[in-house]
Design a protein around this motif. Structure first.
Motif, PDB file in Angstrom:
ATOM      1  N   SER A 169      51.370  44.300  11.053  1.00  0.00           N
ATOM      2  CA  SER A 169      50.055  44.048  11.645  1.00  0.00           C
ATOM      3  C   SER A 169      49.851  42.546  11.699  1.00  0.00           C
ATOM      4  CB  SER A 169      48.943  44.698  10.826  1.00  0.00           C
ATOM      5  OG  SER A 169      48.904  44.174   9.512  1.00  0.00           O
ATOM      6  N   ALA A 170      48.953  42.096  12.536  1.00  0.00           N
ATOM      7  CA  ALA A 170      48.688  40.670  12.718  1.00  0.00           C
ATOM      8  C   ALA A 170      47.191  40.425  12.714  1.00  0.00           C
ATOM      9  CB  ALA A 170      49.304  40.163  14.019  1.00  0.00           C
ATOM     10  N   GLN A 171      46.801  39.290  12.185  1.00  0.00           N
ATOM     11  CA  GLN A 171      45.395  38.912  12.149  1.00  0.00           C
ATOM     12  C   GLN A 171      45.270  37.471  12.610  1.00  0.00           C
ATOM     13  OE1 GLN A 171      43.545  39.298   8.330  1.00  0.00           O
ATOM     14  NE2 GLN A 171      41.541  38.546   9.042  1.00  0.00           N
ATOM     15  N   ALA A 172      44.451  37.234  13.634  1.00  0.00           N
ATOM     16  CA  ALA A 172      44.260  35.884  14.162  1.00  0.00           C
ATOM     17  C   ALA A 172      43.433  35.059  13.188  1.00  0.00           C
ATOM     18  CB  ALA A 172      43.568  35.945  15.525  1.00  0.00           C
ATOM     19  N   SER A 173      43.804  33.791  13.030  1.00  0.00           N
ATOM     20  CA  SER A 173      43.094  32.890  12.125  1.00  0.00           C
ATOM     21  C   SER A 173      43.069  31.491  12.733  1.00  0.00           C
ATOM     22  CB  SER A 173      43.771  32.849  10.748  1.00  0.00           C
ATOM     23  OG  SER A 173      43.131  31.916   9.905  1.00  0.00           O
ATOM     24  N   SER A 174      41.873  30.946  12.888  1.00  0.00           N
ATOM     25  CA  SER A 174      41.712  29.596  13.418  1.00  0.00           C
ATOM     26  C   SER A 174      40.577  28.923  12.660  1.00  0.00           C
ATOM     27  CB  SER A 174      41.412  29.634  14.920  1.00  0.00           C
ATOM     28  OG  SER A 174      41.283  28.322  15.421  1.00  0.00           O
ATOM     29  N   GLU A 175      40.850  28.544  11.428  1.00  0.00           N
ATOM     30  CA  GLU A 175      39.839  27.956  10.561  1.00  0.00           C
ATOM     31  C   GLU A 175      39.788  26.444  10.747  1.00  0.00           C
ATOM     32  OE1 GLU A 175      37.769  29.680   8.756  1.00  0.00           O
ATOM     33  OE2 GLU A 175      38.698  31.576   9.317  1.00  0.00           O
ATOM     34  N   PRO A 176      38.617  25.819  10.504  1.00  0.00           N
ATOM     35  CA  PRO A 176      38.554  24.356  10.526  1.00  0.00           C
ATOM     36  C   PRO A 176      39.524  23.756   9.519  1.00  0.00           C
ATOM     37  CG  PRO A 176      36.355  25.314  10.525  1.00  0.00           C
ATOM     38  CD  PRO A 176      37.320  26.445  10.311  1.00  0.00           C
ATOM     39  N   GLY A 177      40.244  22.761   9.950  1.00  0.00           N
ATOM     40  CA  GLY A 177      41.280  22.137   9.131  1.00  0.00           C
ATOM     41  C   GLY A 177      42.672  22.404   9.657  1.00  0.00           C
ATOM     42  N   VAL A 243      33.652   4.598  10.102  1.00  0.00           N
ATOM     43  CA  VAL A 243      33.883   5.835   9.366  1.00  0.00           C
ATOM     44  C   VAL A 243      32.732   6.803   9.576  1.00  0.00           C
ATOM     45  CG1 VAL A 243      34.089   6.821   7.059  1.00  0.00           C
ATOM     46  CG2 VAL A 243      35.377   4.768   7.642  1.00  0.00           C
ATOM     47  N   GLY A 244      31.509   6.317   9.463  1.00  0.00           N
ATOM     48  CA  GLY A 244      30.356   7.199   9.626  1.00  0.00           C
ATOM     49  C   GLY A 244      30.257   7.781  11.021  1.00  0.00           C
ATOM     50  N   LEU A 245      30.479   6.958  12.049  1.00  0.00           N
ATOM     51  CA  LEU A 245      30.361   7.442  13.426  1.00  0.00           C
ATOM     52  C   LEU A 245      31.441   8.465  13.761  1.00  0.00           C
ATOM     53  CD1 LEU A 245      29.449   4.263  15.525  1.00  0.00           C
ATOM     54  CD2 LEU A 245      28.074   6.314  15.197  1.00  0.00           C
ATOM     55  N   LEU A 246      32.684   8.169  13.416  1.00  0.00           N
ATOM     56  CA  LEU A 246      33.790   9.047  13.811  1.00  0.00           C
ATOM     57  C   LEU A 246      33.737  10.378  13.068  1.00  0.00           C
ATOM     58  CD1 LEU A 246      36.003   8.926  15.852  1.00  0.00           C
ATOM     59  CD2 LEU A 246      37.529   7.940  14.151  1.00  0.00           C
ATOM     60  N   LEU A 247      33.483  10.344  11.760  1.00  0.00           N
ATOM     61  CA  LEU A 247      33.395  11.596  11.012  1.00  0.00           C
ATOM     62  C   LEU A 247      32.144  12.381  11.402  1.00  0.00           C
ATOM     63  CD1 LEU A 247      34.564  10.594   7.413  1.00  0.00           C
ATOM     64  CD2 LEU A 247      35.868  11.670   9.238  1.00  0.00           C
ATOM     65  N   GLY A 248      31.040  11.681  11.630  1.00  0.00           N
ATOM     66  CA  GLY A 248      29.839  12.370  12.078  1.00  0.00           C
ATOM     67  C   GLY A 248      30.018  13.005  13.447  1.00  0.00           C
ATOM     68  N   PHE A 249      30.717  12.317  14.340  1.00  0.00           N
ATOM     69  CA  PHE A 249      30.996  12.860  15.673  1.00  0.00           C
ATOM     70  C   PHE A 249      31.885  14.093  15.568  1.00  0.00           C
ATOM     71  CE2 PHE A 249      33.677  13.046  19.478  1.00  0.00           C
ATOM     72  CZ  PHE A 249      32.714  13.087  20.476  1.00  0.00           C
ATOM     73  N   GLY A 250      32.915  14.026  14.721  1.00  0.00           N
ATOM     74  CA  GLY A 250      33.791  15.184  14.553  1.00  0.00           C
ATOM     75  C   GLY A 250      33.067  16.386  13.990  1.00  0.00           C
ATOM     76  N   GLY A 251      32.162  16.158  13.039  1.00  0.00           N
ATOM     77  CA  GLY A 251      31.414  17.275  12.473  1.00  0.00           C
ATOM     78  C   GLY A 251      30.390  17.839  13.427  1.00  0.00           C
ATOM     79  N   MET A 256      33.935  19.833  12.407  1.00  0.00           N
ATOM     80  CA  MET A 256      34.967  19.435  11.455  1.00  0.00           C
ATOM     81  C   MET A 256      34.373  19.372  10.050  1.00  0.00           C
ATOM     82  SD  MET A 256      37.115  15.888  11.488  1.00  0.00           S
ATOM     83  CE  MET A 256      38.150  15.423  10.103  1.00  0.00           C
ATOM     84  N   GLN A 257      35.109  19.882   9.083  1.00  0.00           N
ATOM     85  CA  GLN A 257      34.656  19.887   7.700  1.00  0.00           C
ATOM     86  C   GLN A 257      35.356  18.785   6.910  1.00  0.00           C
ATOM     87  OE1 GLN A 257      35.241  23.764   6.011  1.00  0.00           O
ATOM     88  NE2 GLN A 257      33.765  24.757   7.361  1.00  0.00           N
ATOM     89  N   VAL A 258      34.568  18.053   6.123  1.00  0.00           N
ATOM     90  CA  VAL A 258      35.099  17.011   5.243  1.00  0.00           C
ATOM     91  C   VAL A 258      35.097  17.560   3.823  1.00  0.00           C
ATOM     92  CG1 VAL A 258      34.801  14.675   4.374  1.00  0.00           C
ATOM     93  CG2 VAL A 258      34.252  15.198   6.764  1.00  0.00           C
ATOM     94  N   LEU A 259      36.278  17.802   3.272  1.00  0.00           N
ATOM     95  CA  LEU A 259      36.395  18.422   1.955  1.00  0.00           C
ATOM     96  C   LEU A 259      36.413  17.409   0.820  1.00  0.00           C
ATOM     97  CD1 LEU A 259      39.064  21.189   2.744  1.00  0.00           C
ATOM     98  CD2 LEU A 259      36.575  21.345   2.838  1.00  0.00           C
TER      99      LEU A 259
END
Length: 375
Positions: A169-177, A243-251, A256-259
């Protein structure tokens, strides 16, 4: 008593004056550095191109590449079936298979089928082998052609009655990261720190040298180290905004998740900005013209653009060159940013990469301080 006999009172003019000698203000050890840093930041405010190249260009690049390589449904497999005996049987078997929704098959004459395959219109060509079977024509250099051969063969075998001996069986997965945009954003952040550090400092130095501004600084009691350090550390202020602009834009746009810790990301960005600022100082320490420093900087940055894993992983290169690639400052910065942002790695886990950045920045600054000339 007559007027002439009256006692004369001392006036303000007759009073002795006390001269106060004010002690001149003493400049502190870092006053020259602070004044130079403030002056450099004010200069950046007068350069509108800085706003675009440092802040807007990375956002536009992330938006364009994020849309181009976004997660999307699987591509439709285009198959050409050569007309002749068994062609209709193959078409019916494909249309009756579970993969019929992802396959577009057509029956064509041999010339049209091979021409379409050569031009990339079709991923696979199916023709009868004359013995009740089929022959596949595919291009091993095209990944979609190799994948189509596997999918079509499975579809035909299943339609012919083949049973799978092992249930799966197969299960699709496309999680952030795991998406391309999650890989791209830290790479763009590292590349932007390199570009702004080297171009911003290198061009500023050569421009001041051409305008004879550096020549005027020679007559001042300013230390050479304060001047170069002010140029380098001015990139840290811009780094915070980058850093703030690019990470904020990605989120905001791509969820996008920042861990990892924000402090760790900012610290890595500061070390990277200083390291590339030192490289920019070294590259422009003796250059006399904008054209000269442009060529030198392209020579320094081109290997990192290609090998340091900005747009794709450096794991694609032969394993024998991986140790050399990991010694590049942009590789160390990109790996550290990705480990922190995507995996939540701590600052202590980045000790090796931090050492690479510190060595590049420290050695470059020391050599720039030794070789730098005002004229």
């Amino acid at each position: 008593m007559s007027v002439s006999q009256q006692p004369v009172r001392p006036t303000e003019i007759d009073k002795p004056r006390t001269t106060s000698h004010a002690r001149p203000a003493q400049n502190g050890r870092w006053s020259a550095y602070l004044h130079l840093l403030v002056a450099r930041l004010k200069e950046l405010q007068r350069e509108p191109e800085v706003v675009f190249w440092v802040f807007l260009f990375p956002l536009l690049l992330a938006l364009g590449l994020g849309i181009a390589f976004r997660n999307k449904p699987a591509d439709i497999t285009s198959v050409a079936i050569v007309s002749g005996p068994g062609a209709q049987d193959a078409l019916v078997m494909i249309q009756g298979s579970p993969l019929k929704s992802s396959v577009r098959a057509e029956v064509l004459d041999p010339t049209s089928a091979m021409k379409g395959f050569r031009l990339g219109k079709y991923d696979l060509v199916i023709e009868s082998d004359g013995n009740g079977g089929f022959r596949y024509r595919y291009d091993p250099a095209r990944p979609e052609s190799v994948l189509s051969r596997t999918e079509i063969d499975d579809a035909l075998q299943a339609a012919a009655g083949r049973k799978n001996p092992v249930p799966t069986s197969a299960q699709a997965s496309s999680e952030p990261g795991s998406r391309y945009i999650d890989f791209l954003i830290p790479g763009l952040l590292g590349m932007n720190l390199m570009n702004s550090g080297m171009w911003g400092i290198g061009f500023a130095l050569v421009e001041m040298r051409q305008r004879k501004l550096l020549k005027r600084f020679v007559a001042t009691p300013m230390r050479r180290s304060d001047f170069l350090l002010a140029l380098t550390s001015s990139r840290i202020v811009l780094m915070l905004l980058e850093v703030g602009l690019l990470l904020g834009f990605g989120g905001l746009v791509f969820h996008m998740q920042v861990l990892g810790s924000v402090f760790t990301i900012v610290f890595l960005g500061a070390i990277g900005a200083v390291a590339f600022g030192g490289l920019g100082l070294l590259t422009a320490s003796r250059a006399q013209k904008i054209e000269s420093v442009s060529g030198l900087m392209n020579l320094v940055m081109m290997p990192m653009w290609i090998f340091s894993g900005v747009f794709f992983s450096y794991e694609r290169f032969p394993a024998v060159v991986h140790p050399l690639i990991k010694m590049l400052p942009l590789t160390a910065l990109n790996d550290a940013l990705r480990a922190t942002i995507l995996e939540g790695a701590s600052l202590t886990a980045q000790s090796g990469r931090l050492l690479v950045l510190v060595l590049w920045g420290g050695i470059s600054f020391a050599l720039a301080l030794r070789w730098f000339r005002w004229t």
